[in-house]
Design a protein around this motif. Structure first.
Motif, mmCIF file in Angstrom:
data_model
loop_
_atom_site.group_PDB
_atom_site.id
_atom_site.type_symbol
_atom_site.label_atom_id
_atom_site.label_comp_id
_atom_site.label_asym_id
_atom_site.label_seq_id
_atom_site.Cartn_x
_atom_site.Cartn_y
_atom_site.Cartn_z
ATOM 1 N N ALA A 1 0.835 -1.301 0.033
ATOM 2 C CA ALA A 1 -0.009 0.098 -0.115
ATOM 3 C C ALA A 1 1.037 1.144 -0.113
ATOM 4 O O ALA A 1 1.914 1.265 0.438
ATOM 5 N N THR A 2 0.184 2.328 -0.538
ATOM 6 C CA THR A 2 0.949 3.561 -0.361
ATOM 7 C C THR A 2 0.746 4.178 1.001
ATOM 8 O O THR A 2 -0.213 3.670 1.834
ATOM 9 N N TRP A 3 1.590 5.169 1.256
ATOM 10 C CA TRP A 3 1.334 5.880 2.687
ATOM 11 C C TRP A 3 0.093 6.429 2.926
ATOM 12 O O TRP A 3 -0.565 5.995 3.990
ATOM 13 N N PRO A 4 -0.706 7.150 1.929
ATOM 14 C CA PRO A 4 -2.015 7.516 2.253
ATOM 15 C C PRO A 4 -2.971 6.454 2.336
ATOM 16 O O PRO A 4 -4.047 6.358 3.200
ATOM 17 N N GLU A 5 -2.914 5.386 1.645
ATOM 18 C CA GLU A 5 -3.578 4.268 1.909
ATOM 19 C C GLU A 5 -3.595 3.419 3.444
ATOM 20 O O GLU A 5 -4.552 3.255 3.903
ATOM 21 N N ARG A 6 -2.239 3.481 3.768
ATOM 22 C CA ARG A 6 -1.980 2.974 5.050
ATOM 23 C C ARG A 6 -2.768 3.708 6.309
ATOM 24 O O ARG A 6 -3.308 3.150 7.133
ATOM 25 N N ILE A 7 -2.513 5.248 5.941
ATOM 26 C CA ILE A 7 -3.203 6.211 6.957
ATOM 27 C C ILE A 7 -4.451 5.764 7.101
ATOM 28 O O ILE A 7 -5.282 5.994 8.051
ATOM 29 N N GLY A 8 -5.235 5.737 5.786
ATOM 30 C CA GLY A 8 -6.713 5.548 5.617
ATOM 31 C C GLY A 8 -7.084 4.447 6.172
ATOM 32 O O GLY A 8 -8.192 4.388 6.992
ATOM 33 N N LEU A 9 -6.432 3.356 6.170
ATOM 34 C CA LEU A 9 -6.869 1.901 6.953
ATOM 35 C C LEU A 9 -6.709 2.233 8.642
ATOM 36 O O LEU A 9 -7.622 1.721 9.059
ATOM 37 N N ILE A 10 -5.629 2.817 8.899
ATOM 38 C CA ILE A 10 -5.673 3.012 10.255
ATOM 39 C C ILE A 10 -6.648 3.919 10.973
ATOM 40 O O ILE A 10 -7.305 3.599 11.747
ATOM 41 N N ALA A 11 -7.051 4.962 10.184
ATOM 42 C CA ALA A 11 -8.073 5.853 10.398
ATOM 43 C C ALA A 11 -9.255 5.023 10.520
ATOM 44 O O ALA A 11 -10.057 5.214 11.554
ATOM 45 N N ALA A 12 -9.562 4.240 9.411
ATOM 46 C CA ALA A 12 -11.078 3.514 9.403
ATOM 47 C C ALA A 12 -11.117 2.592 10.549
ATOM 48 O O ALA A 12 -12.071 2.429 11.113
ATOM 49 N N LEU A 13 -9.927 1.823 10.971
ATOM 50 C CA LEU A 13 -9.935 0.921 12.023
ATOM 51 C C LEU A 13 -10.271 1.953 13.499
ATOM 52 O O LEU A 13 -10.962 1.156 14.123
ATOM 53 N N VAL A 14 -9.614 2.958 13.639
ATOM 54 C CA VAL A 14 -9.617 3.522 14.723
ATOM 55 C C VAL A 14 -11.032 4.129 15.192
ATOM 56 O O VAL A 14 -11.810 3.927 15.958
ATOM 57 N N LEU A 15 -11.490 5.067 14.036
ATOM 58 C CA LEU A 15 -12.685 5.699 13.945
ATOM 59 C C LEU A 15 -13.746 4.652 14.031
ATOM 60 O O LEU A 15 -14.878 4.857 14.809
ATOM 61 N N GLY A 16 -13.541 3.658 13.137
ATOM 62 C CA GLY A 16 -14.790 2.738 13.060
ATOM 63 C C GLY A 16 -14.999 1.996 14.354
ATOM 64 O O GLY A 16 -16.166 1.601 14.835
ATOM 65 N N THR A 17 -14.051 1.611 15.065
ATOM 66 C CA THR A 17 -14.086 0.830 16.263
ATOM 67 C C THR A 17 -14.768 1.627 17.360
ATOM 68 O O THR A 17 -15.549 1.218 17.987
ATOM 69 N N LEU A 18 -14.291 3.247 17.261
ATOM 70 C CA LEU A 18 -15.241 3.808 18.331
ATOM 71 C C LEU A 18 -16.385 3.995 18.244
ATOM 72 O O LEU A 18 -17.159 3.962 18.903
ATOM 73 N N GLY A 19 -16.695 4.245 16.779
ATOM 74 C CA GLY A 19 -18.252 4.376 16.533
ATOM 75 C C GLY A 19 -19.004 3.350 16.878
ATOM 76 O O GLY A 19 -20.188 3.333 17.246
ATOM 77 N N PHE A 20 -18.505 2.183 16.259
ATOM 78 C CA PHE A 20 -19.427 0.990 16.394
ATOM 79 C C PHE A 20 -19.528 0.296 17.816
ATOM 80 O O PHE A 20 -20.652 0.113 18.207
ATOM 81 N N GLY A 21 -18.116 0.769 18.498
ATOM 82 C CA GLY A 21 -18.177 0.255 20.022
ATOM 83 C C GLY A 21 -19.254 1.025 20.716
ATOM 84 O O GLY A 21 -19.860 0.508 21.599
ATOM 85 N N TYR A 22 -19.377 2.413 20.539
ATOM 86 C CA TYR A 22 -20.453 3.269 21.312
ATOM 87 C C TYR A 22 -21.783 2.526 20.697
ATOM 88 O O TYR A 22 -22.540 2.572 21.794
ATOM 89 N N VAL A 23 -21.977 2.172 19.550
ATOM 90 C CA VAL A 23 -23.431 1.871 19.296
ATOM 91 C C VAL A 23 -23.815 0.254 20.251
ATOM 92 O O VAL A 23 -24.849 0.313 20.675
ATOM 93 N N LEU A 24 -22.732 -0.464 20.166
ATOM 94 C CA LEU A 24 -22.961 -1.745 20.682
ATOM 95 C C LEU A 24 -23.237 -1.523 22.209
ATOM 96 O O LEU A 24 -23.916 -2.274 22.959
ATOM 97 N N ALA A 25 -22.433 -0.646 22.954
ATOM 98 C CA ALA A 25 -22.393 -0.364 24.176
ATOM 99 C C ALA A 25 -23.890 0.256 24.575
ATOM 100 O O ALA A 25 -24.478 -0.211 25.600
#
Length: 224
Positions: free
Chosen positions: A100-124
């Protein structure tokens, strides 16, 4: 209804924890899926669908809403993958494996972090998981990994590795001991896959049942 009741009855015990048929058979299918995928056989997709249906039942019985949702997404992705592989087989298309390119890597990490926080809140808030944020992390991590796999980038293995490192203790704490053991097997297979894709990062993978054509025009045997 009796069938689903049977699926969640124990077949044996592992470390003092009951292993239901759904968890046992679902994980056997999951292991078979990885083997078939490594051989680039199209049968990996229907086997994955069957395994996800079984693991959905196991996750619901263990009150793991995030993992149950993950199985639904995996089923949808497997249907898409099955269709794509069939088309690839017919058209003999190619997918280049790359880093992956660095922008793609940053995008993957951001999606993982933000997605986890958002969906975790919904589950909680919904009370759909006894451990919402790790549960959400596995769900979102699976989505990110599938996207990366679809893009044919080597980093998809790193995402699966990150998912497995959380999935092992979460499955054990949720009473799905057999799933935890299978996660450990997946951990080993992910490392093998990571090395293999890194080696193939300058190659192309053709149709699922044929060999991978290298840049110099030679062809590896299927499953190499």
């Amino acid at each position: 209804m009796e069938f689903f009741t049977w699926l969640n009855t124990p077949v044996f015990e592992l470390l003092g924890k009951p292993v239901p048929w759904s968890d046992f058979l679902g994980n056997i299918c999951a292991l078979a899926t990885v083997y078939l995928a490594l051989r680039r056989l199209i049968w990996s997709w229907p086997v994955q669908i069957l395994g996800s249906v079984l693991l959905f039942s196991a996750s619901v019985s263990a009150h793991l809403g995030g993992n149950a949702s993950r199985q639904v997404v995996i089923i949808a992705a497997a249907i898409w993958g099955w269709t794509t592989w069939r088309r690839s087989q017919q058209e003999k298309g190619e997918i280049r494996v790359r880093w992956a390119t660095w922008p793609e890597r940053i995008g993957l990490i951001a999606a993982l972090v933000l997605g986890t926080l958002g969906f975790g809140y919904v589950l909680a808030v919904g009370g759909w998981s006894w451990n919402p944020y790790p549960d959400a992390y596995i769900f979102i991590g699976s989505l990110v990994a599938m996207y990366a796999q679809g893009r044919a980038i080597v980093e998809f293995w790193f995402v699966w590795l990150a998912v497995d490192l959380v999935g092992i203790p979460l499955a054990v704490m949720g009473g799905l001991v057999f799933s935890g053991a299978v996660y450990f097997v997946f951990l080993v297979m992910v490392i093998v896959g990571m090395v293999d894709w890194a080696r193939r990062s300058r190659q192309t993978i053709s149709s699922p049942t044929s060999g991978a054509a290298t840049l110099d025009g030679r062809e590896d045997p299927p499953g190499a």
